[in-house]
Write an enzyme that holds these catalytic residues in place. Structure first.
Site, PDB file in Angstrom:
ATOM      1  N   GLU A 138      44.022  31.146  38.336  1.00 35.02           N
ATOM      2  CA  GLU A 138      44.763  31.550  39.546  1.00 35.02           C
ATOM      3  C   GLU A 138      44.569  30.541  40.669  1.00 35.02           C
ATOM      4  OE1 GLU A 138      44.496  35.671  40.663  1.00 35.02           O
ATOM      5  OE2 GLU A 138      45.069  35.247  42.724  1.00 35.02           O
ATOM      6  N   LYS A 156      40.655  43.844  43.359  1.00 34.85           N
ATOM      7  CA  LYS A 156      41.151  42.713  42.563  1.00 34.85           C
ATOM      8  C   LYS A 156      40.717  41.414  43.232  1.00 34.85           C
ATOM      9  CE  LYS A 156      44.198  39.683  40.731  1.00 34.85           C
ATOM     10  NZ  LYS A 156      44.445  38.307  41.190  1.00 34.85           N
ATOM     11  N   ASP A 161      30.069  37.992  29.228  1.00 36.48           N
ATOM     12  CA  ASP A 161      31.108  38.901  28.743  1.00 36.48           C
ATOM     13  C   ASP A 161      31.748  39.568  29.963  1.00 36.48           C
ATOM     14  OD1 ASP A 161      32.526  41.081  27.840  1.00 36.48           O
ATOM     15  OD2 ASP A 161      31.028  41.718  26.375  1.00 36.48           O
ATOM     16  N   HIS A 199      48.305  30.528  50.630  1.00 34.42           N
ATOM     17  CA  HIS A 199      48.455  30.332  49.193  1.00 34.42           C
ATOM     18  C   HIS A 199      49.623  29.424  48.843  1.00 34.42           C
ATOM     19  CE1 HIS A 199      46.175  34.062  47.541  1.00 34.42           C
ATOM     20  NE2 HIS A 199      45.483  33.390  48.426  1.00 34.42           N
TER      21      HIS A 199
HETATM   22  C1  MEV Z   1      45.138  38.101  45.063  1.00 30.53           C
HETATM   23  O1  MEV Z   1      44.733  37.529  43.847  1.00 30.53           O
HETATM   24  C2  MEV Z   1      44.041  38.938  45.670  1.00 30.53           C
HETATM   25  C3  MEV Z   1      44.393  39.631  46.971  1.00 30.53           C
HETATM   26  O2  MEV Z   1      45.524  40.475  46.814  1.00 30.53           O
HETATM   27  C4  MEV Z   1      43.187  40.453  47.360  1.00 30.53           C
HETATM   28  C5  MEV Z   1      43.393  41.366  48.554  1.00 30.53           C
HETATM   29  O3  MEV Z   1      44.521  41.790  48.832  1.00 30.53           O
HETATM   30  O4  MEV Z   1      42.353  41.716  49.175  1.00 30.53           O
HETATM   31  C6  MEV Z   1      44.730  38.647  48.051  1.00 30.53           C
END
Ligand code: MEV
Length: 455
Positions: free
Chosen positions: A79, A274, A290, A385
């Site tokens: 990513e 995430k 793992d 990003h």
């Molecule tokens: C993207 O990989 C992760 C985010 O969505 C985490 C978040 O919203 O805190 C930017």
């Protein structure tokens, strides 16, 4: 002649079979070729039906200061922006003293599960006929056999004690029709899944032979790793959170609010978490662990009362954050010791002990979380990003080297209209320019308003 079985072939014969079947061509075969990063004999011994490697980019997140030690942390991820984001947050944290970690590793729990047979008068005191199978019967059965169970466990893995491990606790409980023996097994510096399962199966066989009327259902470790926890704290001075348009104390307050919102909203918590996992999984994978186990344990720790592992609050003239989570990892055995790149990553980390690696991985998770929230509550996630996303889009077209840079910049000139189709058209144009006018023209970029920039 009997048909050749795919699993019986070695890797090169499997590949030949796929070429013969037309599933792959010669170029694909070359793409799958073994490398020093993953030699064939390692890959084919680790998994079944091996045909090659699936390399994931490896990068170093810079600026980590963890318990006073400066580190570049290896991260394996596909990513874009994850590594830059972690390093960026780590740098802000480092200015205020870095991450402070605390880890405890008591062991892994294995469950040995019995089902009470229909109409059988099971005797949990050890007699094969008649007797009690109630809670007290099970407890006294366990007390009577505790020492022998310990011997069975030690015999199942004779060297574990010398590595500081072994069976260190047993509990028994009844849940409806099930009776469960929970073994707590310390695994030294290893993650120890195989060790624990070996011991669990040996103890299960011992118990099964003594518990008449109970049917052994399974013996397996639990991925709910409550006995391997890590806690990391970090502080960032408000001034180190400021953006060009927002003062640091406002950013701190907004980040704390974002964290509180994640604690209240399932929808948001999933995304917040995430962001944490972006760091945790990449660091754990690079260190040869793992990651499925790490992720399973982490999510098993959450519920409607506790939706995330991190917390952030405004305090001490800045922002204070912490992460608290299970972290079942190891630094010896399994892929950590086998995969050449994982070994290299461990070398770059200075061969940390298991406690230390838990702290490193959790620090990366906390940094990833901080970076994501700072972006979200200030300029939004896309602005930061965008360059990396567009480069990733450009790479999807097959652009390489200089043309990749040029294509990325052309996409950047009008990011709102960037798409794979436009990127492909643009790449064709760049290549045509290369072919007709030579290298120099490939450096010309058109901005959104049609102006041409020479780069
Ligand atoms: C993207 O990989 C992760 C985010 O969505 C985490 C978040 O919203 O805190 C930017």
């Amino acid at each position: 002649m009997p048909a050749v079985k795919f699993y019986e072939l070695d890797t090169s014969r499997r590949l030949q079979m796929l070429v013969d079947e037309g599933l792959i061509d010669e170029r694909d075969r070359a793409t799958l070729a073994p490398s020093r990063a993953l030699p064939e004999d390692i890959g084919s011994h680790l998994i079944e039906n091996h045909i090659g490697a699936f390399p994931v980019p490896l990068g170093l997140a810079e600026h980590f200061l963890i318990d006073g030690r400066a580190l570049r942390v290896p991260m394996a991820t596909e990513e874009p922006s994850v590594i830059a984001a972690a390093g960026n947050a780590a740098q802000r944290v480092a200015r205020s003293g870095g991450f402070h970690t605390r880890a405890s590793r008591r062991g892994i729990v294995a469950q040995i599960v019995f089902r009470q047979g229909d109409g059988v008068g099971g005797d949990a005191s050890g007699n094969r006929s008649g007797g009690r199978s109630g809670k007290r019967g099970l407890a006294s059965f366990l007390a009577a056999h505790r020492r022998e169970i310990g011997d069975v466990a030690d015999r199942a893995h004779p060297t574990l004690r010398s590595h500081g491990g072994g069976l260190c606790g047993i509990e028994v409980r009844r849940t409806g029709e099930f009776v469960e023996f929970d073994l707590l097994i310390a695994t030294g510096e290893a993650m120890g899944a195989n060790t624990v399962n070996t011991i669990a199966e040996a103890v299960a066989a011992y118990l099964s032979a003594r518990l008449a009327g109970f049917d052994l259902l399974m013996a397996i470790l639990s991925n709910k790793a409550d006995d391997q926890r890590v806690h990391v704290e970090a502080r960032i001075a408000a001034a180190d959170l400021a953006t060009s348009t927002m003062p640091g104390d406002e950013v701190a307050s907004r980040i704390a609010a974002a964290a509180r919102f994640a604690e209240q909203s399932d929808l948001r918590a999933a995304t917040h978490n995430k962001g944490v996992m972006n760091g945790i999984v990449a660091a754990a994978l690079a260190a040869g662990n793992d990651v499925r186990n790490v992720v399973a344990a982490a999510y098993a720790d959450l519920d409607a009362e506790q939706r995330t592992w991190t917390s952030w609050r405004v305090a001490d003239g800045g922002l204070c954050g912490s992460i608290d989570m299970p972290m079942p990892i190891g630094v010896v055995g399994g892929a950590v010791s086998t995969l050449p790149v994982a070994r290299l990553a461990m070398t770059m980390l200075g061969h940390p002990g298991a406690d230390e690696l838990m702290g490193i991985i959790a620090s990366v998770g906390l940094a990833s979380n901080l970076s994501a929230m700072r972006a979200l509550v200030t300029q939004g996630i896309q602005a930061g990003h965008m360059h990396l996303q567009l480069r990733s889009l450009a790479m999807t077209t097959g652009a390489q080297g200089r043309e990749l840079e040029v294509l990325t910049r052309r996409l950047q000139a009008d990011p709102s209209r960037a798409s794979l189709e436009r990127a492909r058209v643009s790449l064709d144009a760049i290549r045509a320019e290369h072919a007709s006018k030579g290298e120099a023209s490939a450096g010309r970029v058109h901005t959104a308003d049609g102006r041409e920039m020479i780069e």
